[in-house]
Design a protein around this motif. Sequence first.
Motif, mmCIF file in Angstrom:
data_model
loop_
_atom_site.group_PDB
_atom_site.id
_atom_site.type_symbol
_atom_site.label_atom_id
_atom_site.label_comp_id
_atom_site.label_asym_id
_atom_site.label_seq_id
_atom_site.Cartn_x
_atom_site.Cartn_y
_atom_site.Cartn_z
ATOM 1 N N ARG A 231 -6.354 -2.671 -4.188
ATOM 2 C CA ARG A 231 -5.443 -1.888 -5.041
ATOM 3 C C ARG A 231 -6.172 -1.681 -6.449
ATOM 4 N N PRO B 117 0.855 -1.454 0.030
ATOM 5 C CA PRO B 117 -0.005 0.006 -0.012
ATOM 6 C C PRO B 117 0.759 1.249 0.045
ATOM 7 N N TYR C 259 2.321 1.555 -3.668
ATOM 8 C CA TYR C 259 1.281 2.032 -4.604
ATOM 9 C C TYR C 259 1.153 3.429 -4.430
ATOM 10 N N ARG C 260 0.758 3.776 -3.273
ATOM 11 C CA ARG C 260 0.678 5.433 -2.895
ATOM 12 C C ARG C 260 1.899 6.316 -3.648
ATOM 13 N N ASP D 84 1.611 9.167 -6.483
ATOM 14 C CA ASP D 84 2.148 10.268 -6.453
ATOM 15 C C ASP D 84 3.237 10.847 -7.544
#
Length: 240
Positions: A175, A129, A132-133, A137
């Motif tokens: 996701r 997570p 993936y963030r 960005d």
Amino acid sequence: MAKEVIFIADDFGMTSEINDAILYAHLSGQLSSAALMMAQPATDDAVEMARAHPSLQIGWHLHLNDSLPATADRWPWGASPARAGFSIGLSPKAGELMRREVARQWQLFQETGLECRFINSHHHLHAHPFVYRALLDVVGPQFQGWIRLGRPRAFRSTALSVLWSALGWTYLERRRRLSAWRSTDTLWGLDRIFHMNAGEVQAAVATLPDGFHEFLFHPRTRSCPDTLCLLQLKSSLPHS
């Protein structure tokens, strides 16, 4: 949607031998795409191969372990993806290193001038997570390619493989729901790393429903199992 099947090789750029095997599997076999690692010993060689052979679709293979970092001398967690995942999740310092690497590796990929068709990662850490963030960005929702988030599928159905697939899908489903990008529906090959079998692949492809399906390969030499599998598939499946 119609059935779409893609055959991808990871680790493009890791070594010259791997690069040679991947290009050979593309020119002489069924391989359609390769995932490029940045800042590795043979990255420059891989980029030149990709420029010379535009029929080989290229994606970005983010790496956060078991490789050479782009912004540090070494990974503090070593080669282990489990240690990398826990460190990134629990340590602010590790999270900062991860974010620097994501940004720098993406910058290096863009500097090649190659079109990025897809994104995945070494040992699939892009599904973490926090990673993936960071990808969202850095890359942004405007990215037009796709990301590897397909449901893991096994070539042979056993109680263990069914449980493994269900657990993997449970983890990836969030996701997928939140993804700003297109993603694959299924992923094949995690249970056959370095040992893909043409008969199993052909049988799986024949029974797939409509959707977007990915088969993962790791060519290491011209004569390794994954390369030979791709050569055998060339004569049994339509060329991608």
